[in-house]
Design an enzyme around this catalytic site. Structure first.
Site, PDB file in Angstrom:
ATOM      1  N   THR A 241       0.840  -1.205   0.000  1.00 32.07           N
ATOM      2  CA  THR A 241       0.000   0.000   0.000  1.00 32.07           C
ATOM      3  C   THR A 241       0.872   1.250   0.000  1.00 32.07           C
ATOM      4  O   THR A 241       0.371   2.341   0.252  1.00 32.07           O
ATOM      5  CB  THR A 241      -0.897   0.044   1.262  1.00 32.07           C
ATOM      6  N   ALA A 242       2.183   1.079  -0.234  1.00 34.02           N
ATOM      7  CA  ALA A 242       3.100   2.222  -0.111  1.00 34.02           C
ATOM      8  C   ALA A 242       3.304   2.893  -1.472  1.00 34.02           C
ATOM      9  O   ALA A 242       2.668   3.915  -1.759  1.00 34.02           O
ATOM     10  CB  ALA A 242       4.409   1.760   0.499  1.00 34.02           C
ATOM     11  N   ARG A 243       4.157   2.323  -2.298  1.00 30.74           N
ATOM     12  CA  ARG A 243       4.386   2.862  -3.641  1.00 30.74           C
ATOM     13  C   ARG A 243       4.744   1.708  -4.583  1.00 30.74           C
ATOM     14  O   ARG A 243       5.506   0.797  -4.203  1.00 30.74           O
ATOM     15  CB  ARG A 243       5.532   3.864  -3.644  1.00 30.74           C
ATOM     16  N   ASP A 267      -2.304  -2.030  -3.740  1.00 34.65           N
ATOM     17  CA  ASP A 267      -3.047  -0.772  -3.892  1.00 34.65           C
ATOM     18  C   ASP A 267      -2.238   0.224  -4.725  1.00 34.65           C
ATOM     19  O   ASP A 267      -2.714   1.313  -5.003  1.00 34.65           O
ATOM     20  CB  ASP A 267      -3.343  -0.175  -2.507  1.00 34.65           C
ATOM     21  N   GLU A 272       0.625   4.305 -12.761  1.00 34.63           N
ATOM     22  CA  GLU A 272      -0.677   4.760 -12.227  1.00 34.63           C
ATOM     23  C   GLU A 272      -1.092   6.021 -12.942  1.00 34.63           C
ATOM     24  O   GLU A 272      -0.240   6.896 -13.165  1.00 34.63           O
ATOM     25  CB  GLU A 272      -0.576   5.047 -10.728  1.00 34.63           C
ATOM     26  N   HIS A 290      -5.199   2.517  -5.790  1.00 31.22           N
ATOM     27  CA  HIS A 290      -4.523   3.533  -4.959  1.00 31.22           C
ATOM     28  C   HIS A 290      -5.544   4.337  -4.129  1.00 31.22           C
ATOM     29  O   HIS A 290      -5.687   5.553  -4.308  1.00 31.22           O
ATOM     30  CB  HIS A 290      -3.673   4.488  -5.825  1.00 31.22           C
ATOM     31  N   ILE A 291      -6.230   3.629  -3.241  1.00 33.61           N
ATOM     32  CA  ILE A 291      -7.261   4.288  -2.421  1.00 33.61           C
ATOM     33  C   ILE A 291      -6.948   4.184  -0.923  1.00 33.61           C
ATOM     34  O   ILE A 291      -7.848   4.301  -0.095  1.00 33.61           O
ATOM     35  CB  ILE A 291      -8.669   3.716  -2.718  1.00 33.61           C
ATOM     36  N   GLY A 292      -5.666   3.973  -0.598  1.00 28.19           N
ATOM     37  CA  GLY A 292      -5.290   3.811   0.809  1.00 28.19           C
ATOM     38  C   GLY A 292      -5.820   4.925   1.707  1.00 28.19           C
ATOM     39  O   GLY A 292      -6.291   4.679   2.810  1.00 28.19           O
ATOM     40  N   SER A 293      -5.733   6.159   1.247  1.00 26.07           N
ATOM     41  CA  SER A 293      -6.140   7.282   2.105  1.00 26.07           C
ATOM     42  C   SER A 293      -7.527   7.812   1.754  1.00 26.07           C
ATOM     43  O   SER A 293      -7.941   8.862   2.261  1.00 26.07           O
ATOM     44  CB  SER A 293      -5.105   8.410   2.002  1.00 26.07           C
TER      45      SER A 293
HETATM   46  C1  DGY Z   1      -0.030   9.692  -0.130  1.00 28.79           C
HETATM   47  O1  DGY Z   1      -0.474  10.569   0.624  1.00 28.79           O
HETATM   48  O2  DGY Z   1       1.168   9.585  -0.364  1.00 28.79           O
HETATM   49  C2  DGY Z   1      -1.022   8.772  -0.750  1.00 28.79           C
HETATM   50  O3  DGY Z   1      -0.407   7.826  -1.529  1.00 28.79           O
HETATM   51  C3  DGY Z   1      -2.048   9.537  -1.555  1.00 28.79           C
HETATM   52  O4  DGY Z   1      -1.437  10.472  -2.334  1.00 28.79           O
END
Ligand code: DGY
Length: 324
Positions: A241-243, A267, A272, A290-293
């Site tokens: 879920t990081a990058r 994620d 992307e 990419h919906i972690g936050s």
């Molecule tokens: C972040 O804050 O780095 C998340 O990946 C959303 O941009």
């Protein structure tokens, strides 16, 4: 900041939460993006001559080339993200442009998604959903859709910052034994019983589940390569879920195809938006865009944190979340 004549001009590059946009419009001469259009490098450069500050997301790229062309009017980039790998920090620092991020406020939401991916990958959630949804669920037996149990397993966490620590706490709730690798060992109260591994290899060898929580930096790009996947126990579950940049996606696909990695929950991706179409060929890769936050609460908190940094900067003080 109520005198409109002296209010700084702020460009909010993407459509943010209504509360964030309301507050931004209250305190700044704000340029919003109600259509949520993605702007290219030339548009970002052109906008820099019109504004004192930008509030971008990780979707806007501040490469060395873009930074070199930014107008001197632009004083601060207050990111609406914790990750700042879309910003060439050295180039921005050299130009004297202040950069901030939004740490802490998205840790709960991101750890929730990491847990969802971990559980979903282990218990074949996407595959099961597709089966029922498509009307292909025609039988049941004790050997049907058998997955991996999480309870009692070892979870390896790469990067024990705020998100990693919340993930550790959530995982303990599922009876997992937490191990971690970090640049430096945490104090005992932050470690909360987790086992520290000085090297990544040492962590990988014990990780029946592995979850990535470190930023993408020159030191961590491609950290999960073929050699790293080879160190994992056979049948491990991999979560990111990081990058996307942390992972060599060909190496992950090889590990999935050989069974070294039994399932993955992702994620984020090297490309992307869009992701890697080859992942879609594998039922045991559970993917989110990419919906972690992406929760209502966290979007407000991220927007407010970015605005707090701007307010501090324009009050003549050092923003708390300055990264360059
Ligand atoms: C972040 O804050 O780095 C998340 O990946 C959303 O941009």
């Amino acid at each position: 900041m109520s005198d409109t004549k002296t209010r700084p001009v702020l460009w909010v590059t993407r459509k943010l939460s209504a509360n964030t946009e309301r507050r931004a419009a209250r305190d700044y001469e704000v340029i919003l993006n109600p259509e949520d259009r993605l702007h290219n490098a030339d548009e970002i450069v052109a906008m820099s001559a019109r504004v004192d500050a930008m509030l971008p997301c990780h979707s806007e790229q501040f490469t060395a080339d873009v930074v070199a062309r930014l107008d001197p009017r632009l004083k601060i980039i207050a990111n609406h993200s914790v990750g700042v790998d879309h910003c060439d920090l050295d180039a921005l620092k050299a130009r004297g442009i202040v950069v901030t991020n939004t740490p802490d406020v998205l840790s709960d939401a991101t750890a929730e998604i990491a847990m969802l991916l971990l559980l979903g990958a282990a218990r074949r959630a996407a595959e099961g959903d597709r089966l029922v949804r498509d009307g292909r669920w025609t039988s049941w037996s004790p050997s049907f859709m058998v997955g991996r149990q999480v309870t009692g397993k070892r979870l390896g966490i790469v990067g024990m910052g705020k998100v990693g620590r919340v993930m550790a706490q959530r995982a303990r709730g599922f009876g997992m034994e937490v191990h971690y690798h970090n640049r430096s060992r945490l104090s005992a109260d932050l470690e909360a019983g987790a086992t520290y591994h000085e090297s990544l290899d040492s962590l990988l060898r014990v990780s029946e589940f592995l979850s990535m929580h470190c930023p993408a930096t020159p030191a961590t790009r491609g950290i999960m390569n073929a050699e790293a996947f080879a160190c994992l126990p056979d049948g491990c579950v991999f979560v990111n879920t990081a990058r996307g940049a942390l992972v060599d996606e060909d190496a992950l696909l090889d590990a999935i195809e050989s069974g070294k990695v039994a399932a993955a929950g992702l994620d984020c991706f090297a490309v992307e938006p869009g992701g890697n179409p080859r992942f879609a060929e594998h039922e045991n890769i559970f993917m989110l865009p990419h919906i972690g936050s992406a929760t209502f609460e966290t979007r407000d908190a991220m927007g407010f944190r970015a605005l707090d940094n701007l307010d501090t900067f324009f009050a003549g003080d050092e923003p708390g979340d300055r990264v360059a």
